[in-house]
Design an enzyme around this catalytic site. Structure first.
Site, PDB file in Angstrom:
ATOM      1  N   GLU A 102       0.836  -1.196   0.000  1.00 36.15           N
ATOM      2  CA  GLU A 102       0.000   0.000   0.000  1.00 36.15           C
ATOM      3  C   GLU A 102       0.872   1.247   0.000  1.00 36.15           C
ATOM      4  O   GLU A 102       2.001   1.246   0.503  1.00 36.15           O
ATOM      5  CB  GLU A 102      -0.895  -0.095   1.232  1.00 36.15           C
ATOM      6  CG  GLU A 102      -2.111   0.731   1.369  1.00 36.15           C
ATOM      7  CD  GLU A 102      -2.879   1.239   0.196  1.00 36.15           C
ATOM      8  OE1 GLU A 102      -2.336   1.487  -0.893  1.00 36.15           O
ATOM      9  OE2 GLU A 102      -4.067   1.486   0.398  1.00 36.15           O
ATOM     10  N   ASP A 103       0.344   2.314  -0.605  1.00 40.69           N
ATOM     11  CA  ASP A 103       1.079   3.570  -0.636  1.00 40.69           C
ATOM     12  C   ASP A 103       1.136   4.219   0.741  1.00 40.69           C
ATOM     13  O   ASP A 103       2.175   4.652   1.204  1.00 40.69           O
ATOM     14  CB  ASP A 103       0.448   4.537  -1.664  1.00 40.69           C
ATOM     15  CG  ASP A 103      -1.071   4.665  -1.508  1.00 40.69           C
ATOM     16  OD1 ASP A 103      -1.653   4.033  -0.596  1.00 40.69           O
ATOM     17  OD2 ASP A 103      -1.678   5.390  -2.309  1.00 40.69           O
ATOM     18  N   ASP A 106      -3.633   5.477   6.403  1.00 41.41           N
ATOM     19  CA  ASP A 106      -4.184   6.699   6.985  1.00 41.41           C
ATOM     20  C   ASP A 106      -5.076   6.296   8.164  1.00 41.41           C
ATOM     21  O   ASP A 106      -4.571   6.012   9.242  1.00 41.41           O
ATOM     22  CB  ASP A 106      -4.931   7.440   5.873  1.00 41.41           C
ATOM     23  CG  ASP A 106      -5.405   8.817   6.252  1.00 41.41           C
ATOM     24  OD1 ASP A 106      -4.754   9.472   7.069  1.00 41.41           O
ATOM     25  OD2 ASP A 106      -6.445   9.264   5.726  1.00 41.41           O
ATOM     26  N   PHE A 155      -1.531  16.014   4.121  1.00 36.40           N
ATOM     27  CA  PHE A 155      -2.007  15.427   2.874  1.00 36.40           C
ATOM     28  C   PHE A 155      -0.861  15.441   1.860  1.00 36.40           C
ATOM     29  O   PHE A 155      -0.361  16.494   1.483  1.00 36.40           O
ATOM     30  CB  PHE A 155      -3.223  16.181   2.321  1.00 36.40           C
ATOM     31  CG  PHE A 155      -3.877  15.410   1.226  1.00 36.40           C
ATOM     32  CD1 PHE A 155      -4.776  14.395   1.517  1.00 36.40           C
ATOM     33  CD2 PHE A 155      -3.552  15.659  -0.107  1.00 36.40           C
ATOM     34  CE1 PHE A 155      -5.350  13.637   0.503  1.00 36.40           C
ATOM     35  CE2 PHE A 155      -4.122  14.901  -1.119  1.00 36.40           C
ATOM     36  CZ  PHE A 155      -5.018  13.895  -0.816  1.00 36.40           C
ATOM     37  N   ARG A 168       0.076  12.040  -9.386  1.00 38.19           N
ATOM     38  CA  ARG A 168       0.546  10.672  -9.146  1.00 38.19           C
ATOM     39  C   ARG A 168       1.927  10.443  -9.759  1.00 38.19           C
ATOM     40  O   ARG A 168       2.708   9.648  -9.266  1.00 38.19           O
ATOM     41  CB  ARG A 168      -0.417   9.651  -9.766  1.00 38.19           C
ATOM     42  CG  ARG A 168      -1.766   9.572  -9.087  1.00 38.19           C
ATOM     43  CD  ARG A 168      -2.509   8.337  -9.577  1.00 38.19           C
ATOM     44  NE  ARG A 168      -3.924   8.348  -9.252  1.00 38.19           N
ATOM     45  CZ  ARG A 168      -4.442   7.955  -8.093  1.00 38.19           C
ATOM     46  NH1 ARG A 168      -3.660   7.535  -7.128  1.00 38.19           N
ATOM     47  NH2 ARG A 168      -5.750   7.985  -7.905  1.00 38.19           N
TER      48      ARG A 168
HETATM   49  P1  IMP Z   1      -7.288   4.663   4.893  1.00 33.37           P
HETATM   50  O1  IMP Z   1      -8.319   3.628   4.549  1.00 33.37           O
HETATM   51  O2  IMP Z   1      -7.871   5.857   5.597  1.00 33.37           O
HETATM   52  O3  IMP Z   1      -6.079   4.110   5.609  1.00 33.37           O
HETATM   53  O4  IMP Z   1      -6.830   5.346   3.568  1.00 33.37           O
HETATM   54  C1  IMP Z   1      -6.171   4.727   2.636  1.00 33.37           C
HETATM   55  C2  IMP Z   1      -6.244   5.433   1.304  1.00 33.37           C
HETATM   56  O5  IMP Z   1      -6.589   6.825   1.366  1.00 33.37           O
HETATM   57  C3  IMP Z   1      -4.863   5.403   0.736  1.00 33.37           C
HETATM   58  O6  IMP Z   1      -4.646   4.183   0.073  1.00 33.37           O
HETATM   59  C4  IMP Z   1      -4.853   6.580  -0.194  1.00 33.37           C
HETATM   60  O7  IMP Z   1      -5.379   6.192  -1.426  1.00 33.37           O
HETATM   61  C5  IMP Z   1      -5.781   7.576   0.474  1.00 33.37           C
HETATM   62  N1  IMP Z   1      -4.997   8.575   1.219  1.00 33.37           N
HETATM   63  C6  IMP Z   1      -4.836   8.656   2.550  1.00 33.37           C
HETATM   64  N2  IMP Z   1      -4.047   9.677   2.887  1.00 33.37           N
HETATM   65  C7  IMP Z   1      -3.664  10.268   1.727  1.00 33.37           C
HETATM   66  C8  IMP Z   1      -2.802  11.387   1.410  1.00 33.37           C
HETATM   67  O8  IMP Z   1      -2.210  12.073   2.262  1.00 33.37           O
HETATM   68  N3  IMP Z   1      -2.680  11.672   0.100  1.00 33.37           N
HETATM   69  C9  IMP Z   1      -3.283  10.968  -0.902  1.00 33.37           C
HETATM   70  N4  IMP Z   1      -4.078   9.909  -0.644  1.00 33.37           N
HETATM   71  C10 IMP Z   1      -4.272   9.560   0.654  1.00 33.37           C
HETATM   72 MG    MG Z   2      -4.415   3.712  -1.821  1.00 31.66          MG
END
Ligand code: IMP
Ligand code: MG
Length: 187
Positions: A102-103, A106, A155, A168
């Site tokens: 995963e990138d 969050d 962000f 991206r």
């Molecule tokens: P989570 O489910 O809240 O952990 O979010 C995961 C997804 O939200 C990541 O795979 C990203 O695609 C997106 N995301 C969360 N934070 C960021 C950020 O700072 N920049 C861009 N995308 C984000």
């Molecule tokens: Mg993602």
């Protein structure tokens, strides 16, 4: 995109060479940990993980299959944390060693959902590799086995991560700093 149409700028947070150095270190660790596995599958989450997954896997010497999920959040207050699978993986994970890539982590809801699904499908093992860990934003605990960088609750964009599908392709991780209020970005 012409500079004048951006209404903001991207401040570099993690430069390209630093990303690559850390990714090489992670790959060495992963290669060592899976040296005895003949059933490794790397599963990425589209689209954000693509740049990271490609660069990471290029360093591996162990045999590895590759597949992708795509998810989205329902994004309304009646279903906080409810994640929709938009695209499922094509390859069966039953009895396989899954490396989930995963990138960024969050809130943790995306990965918690995918981890549950992979376990339900009887993967032999599941480990998580995330380039960025925004631990200050976590709402559900997810165990990160391989972590690239811990970052503040900002962000970020670039190297796969987007703001409204843009940025991206930047070869580094940056922080998007709008000059105008968000939403004014189309001008
Ligand atoms: P989570 O489910 O809240 O952990 O979010 C995961 C997804 O939200 C990541 O795979 C990203 O695609 C997106 N995301 C969360 N934070 C960021 C950020 O700072 N920049 C861009 N995308 C984000
Ligand atoms: Mg993602």
């Amino acid at each position: 995109m012409p500079e004048g149409k951006r209404n903001g700028h991207v401040r570099t947070l993690i430069p390209h060479d630093e990303l690559q150095r850390r990714i090489t270190e992670l790959a060495v660790e992963i290669d060592r940990d899976y040296a005895a596995s003949d059933r490794l599958i790397a599963v990425g989450v589209l689209k954000g993980s693509v740049f990271f997954l490609v660069d990471l896997l290029k360093h591996l010497t162990v045999p590895v299959e590759i597949d992708f999920f795509q998810t989205s959040s329902y994004g309304n207050s009646t279903s906080p944390g409810e994640v929709r699978i938009k695209k499922d993986i094509d390859i069966s994970v039953r009895g396989k060693d899954v490396l989930l890539i995963e990138d960024i982590v969050d809130t943790g809801f995306t990965l918690a959902t995918i981890l549950d699904l992979l376990r339900f499908r009887k993967a032999r093992s599941v480990r998580l590799c995330a380039l960025l860990d925004k631990s200050g934003a976590r709402e559900i605990d997810v165990p990160i086995d391989y972590r690239g960088f811990e970052i503040e609750n900002l962000f970020v964009v670039g190297y796969g991560l987007d703001f409204n599908e843009k940025f991206r392709n930047l070869p580094y991780i940056g922080v998007w700093e709008p000059d105008a209020p968000l939403g004014d970005e189309s001008k």
